[in-house]
Enzyme design. Sequence first.
Site, mmCIF file in Angstrom:
data_model
loop_
_atom_site.group_PDB
_atom_site.id
_atom_site.type_symbol
_atom_site.label_atom_id
_atom_site.label_comp_id
_atom_site.label_asym_id
_atom_site.label_seq_id
_atom_site.Cartn_x
_atom_site.Cartn_y
_atom_site.Cartn_z
ATOM 1 N N LYS A 172 0.881 -1.210 -0.319
ATOM 2 C CA LYS A 172 -0.116 0.205 -0.055
ATOM 3 C C LYS A 172 1.194 1.458 -0.191
ATOM 4 O O LYS A 172 0.480 2.278 -0.695
ATOM 5 C CB LYS A 172 -0.948 -0.119 1.355
ATOM 6 C CG LYS A 172 -1.321 1.524 1.633
ATOM 7 C CD LYS A 172 -2.838 1.676 0.838
ATOM 8 C CE LYS A 172 -3.093 2.790 1.039
ATOM 9 N NZ LYS A 172 -4.699 3.700 0.127
ATOM 10 N N LYS A 241 1.120 11.570 5.058
ATOM 11 C CA LYS A 241 0.836 10.937 6.358
ATOM 12 C C LYS A 241 1.380 9.175 5.646
ATOM 13 O O LYS A 241 2.421 8.925 5.958
ATOM 14 C CB LYS A 241 -0.462 10.479 7.319
ATOM 15 C CG LYS A 241 -0.008 9.185 7.399
ATOM 16 C CD LYS A 241 -1.477 8.073 7.964
ATOM 17 C CE LYS A 241 -2.613 7.825 7.287
ATOM 18 N NZ LYS A 241 -3.181 7.015 6.602
HETATM 19 N N1 LIG Z 1 -10.035 8.596 1.744
HETATM 20 C C1 LIG Z 1 -9.785 7.229 0.892
HETATM 21 O O1 LIG Z 1 -9.443 7.976 -0.633
HETATM 22 C C2 LIG Z 1 -8.865 6.766 2.029
HETATM 23 C C3 LIG Z 1 -8.269 5.457 0.518
HETATM 24 C C4 LIG Z 1 -7.321 4.582 0.459
HETATM 25 C C5 LIG Z 1 -7.140 4.181 2.037
HETATM 26 N N2 LIG Z 1 -7.750 4.697 3.199
HETATM 27 C C6 LIG Z 1 -7.014 5.222 4.122
HETATM 28 O O2 LIG Z 1 -8.390 5.130 4.872
HETATM 29 C C7 LIG Z 1 -7.976 5.118 6.860
HETATM 30 C C8 LIG Z 1 -9.303 5.977 6.547
HETATM 31 O O3 LIG Z 1 -9.617 7.224 5.802
HETATM 32 P P1 LIG Z 1 -10.735 7.798 5.931
HETATM 33 O O4 LIG Z 1 -10.353 9.161 4.697
HETATM 34 O O5 LIG Z 1 -11.853 7.611 5.424
HETATM 35 O O6 LIG Z 1 -10.555 9.345 6.655
HETATM 36 P P2 LIG Z 1 -11.682 9.953 8.063
HETATM 37 O O7 LIG Z 1 -11.024 10.629 8.693
HETATM 38 O O8 LIG Z 1 -12.853 10.297 7.120
HETATM 39 O O9 LIG Z 1 -12.247 8.866 8.788
HETATM 40 C C9 LIG Z 1 -12.110 7.870 9.645
HETATM 41 C C10 LIG Z 1 -13.062 8.106 10.752
HETATM 42 O O10 LIG Z 1 -12.883 7.490 12.507
HETATM 43 C C11 LIG Z 1 -13.025 7.946 13.229
HETATM 44 N N3 LIG Z 1 -11.725 7.624 14.332
HETATM 45 C C12 LIG Z 1 -10.968 8.093 14.405
HETATM 46 N N4 LIG Z 1 -10.847 7.478 15.968
HETATM 47 C C13 LIG Z 1 -11.294 7.139 16.497
HETATM 48 C C14 LIG Z 1 -11.340 6.230 17.451
HETATM 49 N N5 LIG Z 1 -10.872 6.253 18.278
HETATM 50 N N6 LIG Z 1 -12.473 5.617 17.307
HETATM 51 C C15 LIG Z 1 -13.633 5.689 17.089
HETATM 52 N N7 LIG Z 1 -13.571 6.003 15.520
HETATM 53 C C16 LIG Z 1 -12.510 7.131 15.332
HETATM 54 C C17 LIG Z 1 -12.884 9.342 12.887
HETATM 55 O O11 LIG Z 1 -14.521 10.045 13.404
HETATM 56 C C18 LIG Z 1 -13.293 9.264 11.320
HETATM 57 O O12 LIG Z 1 -14.975 9.359 10.885
HETATM 58 C C19 LIG Z 1 -6.801 5.943 6.794
HETATM 59 O O13 LIG Z 1 -5.556 5.570 6.874
HETATM 60 C C20 LIG Z 1 -6.828 6.364 5.215
HETATM 61 O O14 LIG Z 1 -5.363 6.148 4.909
HETATM 62 C C21 LIG Z 1 -8.014 6.091 2.318
#
Ligand SMILES: NC(=O)c1ccc[n+]([C@@H]2O[C@H](COP(=O)([O-])OP(=O)(O)OC[C@H]3O[C@@H](n4cnc5c(N)ncnc54)[C@H](O)[C@@H]3O)[C@@H](O)[C@H]2O)c1
Length: 299
Positions: A172, A241
């Site tokens: 990744k 990140k």
């Molecule tokens: N956005 C993208 O296009 C994408 C693509 C592939 C992978 N990712 C990965 O997926 C993961 C999530 O990304 P995202 O874009 O959805 O982020 P985001 O910030 O939109 O969502 C993360 C969620 O986790 C919640 N959260 C944080 N700490 C928490 C806790 N202790 N308990 C419960 N909930 C908690 C937040 O409130 C938030 O709603 C990341 O690691 C990111 O690198 C994102």
Amino acid sequence: MNRIGFVGLGNMGMPMSKGLMKDGYEVIGYDLNDKAMVAFHKAGGKIAKNTIELAKQSELVFTSLPSTKAAEAVYLGEDGLLEHCADTTTLVDTSTIAPEMNQKIAEAAKEKGIPFLAAPVSGGVVGAENQTLTVMVGGPKGVYEHVLPVLNVIGGNVFFVNEQIDSGTTVKLINNLLIGFYTAGVSEALHIANKKNIDLDYLFDMMNVSYGQSRIYDRNYNTFIAKNDYRPGFAMKLLLKDLGFAMEVADANELDLPISKALHELYTTVVDEEGYAEKDMAALYERVKLQSEQKEAAK
Ligand SMILES: NC(=O)c1ccc[n+]([C@@H]2O[C@H](COP(=O)([O-])OP(=O)(O)OC[C@H]3O[C@@H](n4cnc5c(N)ncnc54)[C@H](O)[C@@H]3O)[C@@H](O)[C@H]2O)c1
């Protein structure tokens, strides 16, 4: 495995959990953000009060968390999953986090006899909505085979990398290093076109049938730059990140990667000093343009 827990109902977690519900799974969700919980409930999900309640009710738990620190809290904290789920519950982390944290969680899970996989995903919000994500899995093969039918629901392309827990994360990070390269390349290339009065839509059509084409060019241009709308998507801070983790892997293995290093420095400045953290990564184009205009104005 009909009752699935989902911790982290953000840009990715929300559509992934909706996909599971669409395919008939009962999904129990938890997020720190109340708005996300309300939206999840409206979509037909069952809300848990906290991770303890969620752990106790789920046969399989997915997490999609924004940082290494959040994953540490959710898995290893006092109220965390490892402390409160049964050893028959399988845990799958789809977040992109530091490889060392994959290892730390895996060691703690092993001590408790709880099956755990680190399975980061690629394909963005659209891939999550369409259930076509690429899933890159590291961990015990038997655990992977056990949850494969469910992984196939969230992803259209599921790959078992190898039994090293952080192997999916390594793949990744390679993916996101390439995304960082392409995003910077597209931003600077489009800036040249602008300067030389070449229509950007027409440029896209020409590049689309040439070797300059890339999926990131398509995504960044058509979804964000052409619409001048940089709501994420994939926030610039998340790309930074992942580039940071890629550089940590490079340093730990004594690899000399000068271009990657320069890219990491560029994204660090843009995120930490120039206010682009919450914008989609495609906004790097805006920044390239702005900086060049400022330089010209200062002449
Ligand atoms: N956005 C993208 O296009 C994408 C693509 C592939 C992978 N990712 C990965 O997926 C993961 C999530 O990304 P995202 O874009 O959805 O982020 P985001 O910030 O939109 O969502 C993360 C969620 O986790 C919640 N959260 C944080 N700490 C928490 C806790 N202790 N308990 C419960 N909930 C908690 C937040 O409130 C938030 O709603 C990341 O690691 C990111 O690198 C994102």
